[in-house]
Design a protein around this motif. Structure first.
Motif, PDB file in Angstrom:
ATOM      1  N   THR A  66     -14.155  54.749   9.879  1.00 49.32           N
ATOM      2  CA  THR A  66     -14.634  55.201   8.570  1.00 49.32           C
ATOM      3  C   THR A  66     -13.807  54.647   7.412  1.00 49.32           C
ATOM      4  OG1 THR A  66     -13.296  57.214   8.657  1.00 49.32           O
ATOM      5  CG2 THR A  66     -15.550  57.352   9.504  1.00 49.32           C
ATOM      6  N   GLU A  67     -12.587  54.172   7.685  1.00 47.62           N
ATOM      7  CA  GLU A  67     -11.725  53.671   6.610  1.00 47.62           C
ATOM      8  C   GLU A  67     -11.504  52.175   6.805  1.00 47.62           C
ATOM      9  OE1 GLU A  67      -8.097  55.945   6.363  1.00 47.62           O
ATOM     10  OE2 GLU A  67      -9.193  57.803   6.757  1.00 47.62           O
ATOM     11  N   GLU A  68     -12.232  51.385   6.034  1.00 45.70           N
ATOM     12  CA  GLU A  68     -12.126  49.935   6.139  1.00 45.70           C
ATOM     13  C   GLU A  68     -10.851  49.446   5.448  1.00 45.70           C
ATOM     14  OE1 GLU A  68     -15.793  48.094   4.902  1.00 45.70           O
ATOM     15  OE2 GLU A  68     -16.955  49.623   5.936  1.00 45.70           O
ATOM     16  N   ILE A  69     -10.263  48.381   5.992  1.00 45.54           N
ATOM     17  CA  ILE A  69      -9.043  47.808   5.430  1.00 45.54           C
ATOM     18  C   ILE A  69      -9.417  46.792   4.356  1.00 45.54           C
ATOM     19  CG2 ILE A  69      -6.995  46.398   5.924  1.00 45.54           C
ATOM     20  CD1 ILE A  69      -6.916  47.610   8.707  1.00 45.54           C
ATOM     21  N   MET A  70      -8.716  46.860   3.234  1.00 47.00           N
ATOM     22  CA  MET A  70      -8.924  45.889   2.164  1.00 47.00           C
ATOM     23  C   MET A  70      -8.557  44.499   2.675  1.00 47.00           C
ATOM     24  SD  MET A  70      -9.914  47.884  -0.244  1.00 47.00           S
ATOM     25  CE  MET A  70      -9.838  46.867  -1.684  1.00 47.00           C
ATOM     26  N   TYR A  71      -9.322  43.504   2.274  1.00 46.78           N
ATOM     27  CA  TYR A  71      -9.098  42.126   2.701  1.00 46.78           C
ATOM     28  C   TYR A  71      -7.655  41.697   2.428  1.00 46.78           C
ATOM     29  CZ  TYR A  71      -9.278  37.031   2.570  1.00 46.78           C
ATOM     30  OH  TYR A  71      -9.008  35.705   2.755  1.00 46.78           O
ATOM     31  N   ASP A  72      -7.184  41.870   1.192  1.00 47.38           N
ATOM     32  CA  ASP A  72      -5.836  41.417   0.818  1.00 47.38           C
ATOM     33  C   ASP A  72      -4.762  42.114   1.653  1.00 47.38           C
ATOM     34  OD1 ASP A  72      -6.919  39.705  -1.075  1.00 47.38           O
ATOM     35  OD2 ASP A  72      -6.693  41.138  -2.719  1.00 47.38           O
ATOM     36  N   GLN A  73      -4.970  43.391   1.940  1.00 49.30           N
ATOM     37  CA  GLN A  73      -4.009  44.156   2.740  1.00 49.30           C
ATOM     38  C   GLN A  73      -3.963  43.620   4.170  1.00 49.30           C
ATOM     39  OE1 GLN A  73      -5.070  48.293   3.071  1.00 49.30           O
ATOM     40  NE2 GLN A  73      -3.196  48.844   4.119  1.00 49.30           N
ATOM     41  N   PHE A  74      -5.125  43.320   4.733  1.00 50.29           N
ATOM     42  CA  PHE A  74      -5.160  42.816   6.105  1.00 50.29           C
ATOM     43  C   PHE A  74      -4.524  41.432   6.198  1.00 50.29           C
ATOM     44  CE2 PHE A  74      -7.042  40.713   9.785  1.00 50.29           C
ATOM     45  CZ  PHE A  74      -6.694  41.629  10.768  1.00 50.29           C
ATOM     46  N   ILE A  75      -4.829  40.558   5.245  1.00 45.01           N
ATOM     47  CA  ILE A  75      -4.252  39.207   5.243  1.00 45.01           C
ATOM     48  C   ILE A  75      -2.732  39.290   5.144  1.00 45.01           C
ATOM     49  CG2 ILE A  75      -4.076  37.052   3.925  1.00 45.01           C
ATOM     50  CD1 ILE A  75      -6.646  37.317   5.614  1.00 45.01           C
ATOM     51  N   ALA A  76      -2.221  40.158   4.284  1.00 45.06           N
ATOM     52  CA  ALA A  76      -0.767  40.307   4.138  1.00 45.06           C
ATOM     53  C   ALA A  76      -0.135  40.765   5.447  1.00 45.06           C
ATOM     54  CB  ALA A  76      -0.448  41.291   3.008  1.00 45.06           C
ATOM     55  N   ALA A  77      -0.764  41.718   6.134  1.00 46.79           N
ATOM     56  CA  ALA A  77      -0.226  42.217   7.403  1.00 46.79           C
ATOM     57  C   ALA A  77      -0.267  41.114   8.465  1.00 46.79           C
ATOM     58  CB  ALA A  77      -1.021  43.438   7.866  1.00 46.79           C
ATOM     59  N   ALA A  78      -1.353  40.357   8.509  1.00 49.03           N
ATOM     60  CA  ALA A  78      -1.491  39.292   9.508  1.00 49.03           C
ATOM     61  C   ALA A  78      -0.452  38.193   9.270  1.00 49.03           C
ATOM     62  CB  ALA A  78      -2.897  38.711   9.466  1.00 49.03           C
ATOM     63  N   LYS A  79      -0.225  37.835   8.007  1.00 51.38           N
ATOM     64  CA  LYS A  79       0.711  36.758   7.682  1.00 51.38           C
ATOM     65  C   LYS A  79       2.171  37.195   7.787  1.00 51.38           C
ATOM     66  CE  LYS A  79      -2.207  33.889   4.772  1.00 51.38           C
ATOM     67  NZ  LYS A  79      -2.394  33.303   3.433  1.00 51.38           N
ATOM     68  N   SER A  80       2.422  38.499   7.792  1.00 52.51           N
ATOM     69  CA  SER A  80       3.794  39.004   7.825  1.00 52.51           C
ATOM     70  C   SER A  80       4.504  38.662   9.131  1.00 52.51           C
ATOM     71  CB  SER A  80       3.807  40.524   7.643  1.00 52.51           C
ATOM     72  OG  SER A  80       3.353  41.156   8.836  1.00 52.51           O
ATOM     73  N   GLY A  81       3.729  38.427  10.181  1.00 57.66           N
ATOM     74  CA  GLY A  81       4.311  38.128  11.483  1.00 57.66           C
ATOM     75  C   GLY A  81       4.727  39.359  12.262  1.00 57.66           C
TER      76      GLY A  81
END
Length: 100
Positions: A66-81
């Motif tokens: 029910t709670e979708e992740i914001m695109y920018d937030q997901f990209i930041a988490a993915a790139k963080s390593g």
């Protein structure tokens, strides 16, 4: 889909454990919130091994989709390593849409 307002689709928990590339492309959904959706999954990648598919909607873990992740937030988490990267996806399959 229940009458209580649950979003359609099935919710699948995902945990990407390995450092390095995830093996997927993510796009902004064309909705007001600009949330993340899986656009492409590379063959043999950890994203493919985790069962991700094009069209999966990226959601916060344990939110029952029910709670979708914001695109920018997901990209930041993915790139963080930082791994494991944990999230849920909500998958809407044609068989679900066709049932009444």
């Amino acid at each position: 889909q229940s009458l209580g307002g649950d979003k359609p689709g099935i919710v699948i928990p995902v945990s990407l454990e390995s450092p390095g590339p995830l093996g997927m492309e993510v796009e902004k959904r064309k909705n007001a919130q600009k949330t993340a959706i899986i656009a492409k999954v590379m063959h043999g990648s950890q994203a493919e091994l985790a069962g991700l598919k094009r069209g999966d909607i990226v959601c916060h873990p344990q939110s029952n989709g029910t709670e979708e992740i914001m695109y920018d937030q997901f990209i930041a988490a993915a790139k963080s390593g930082r791994r494991p990267l944990r999230f849920d996806v909500r998958r809407i399959e044609s068989s679900i849409l066709g049932n009444s």
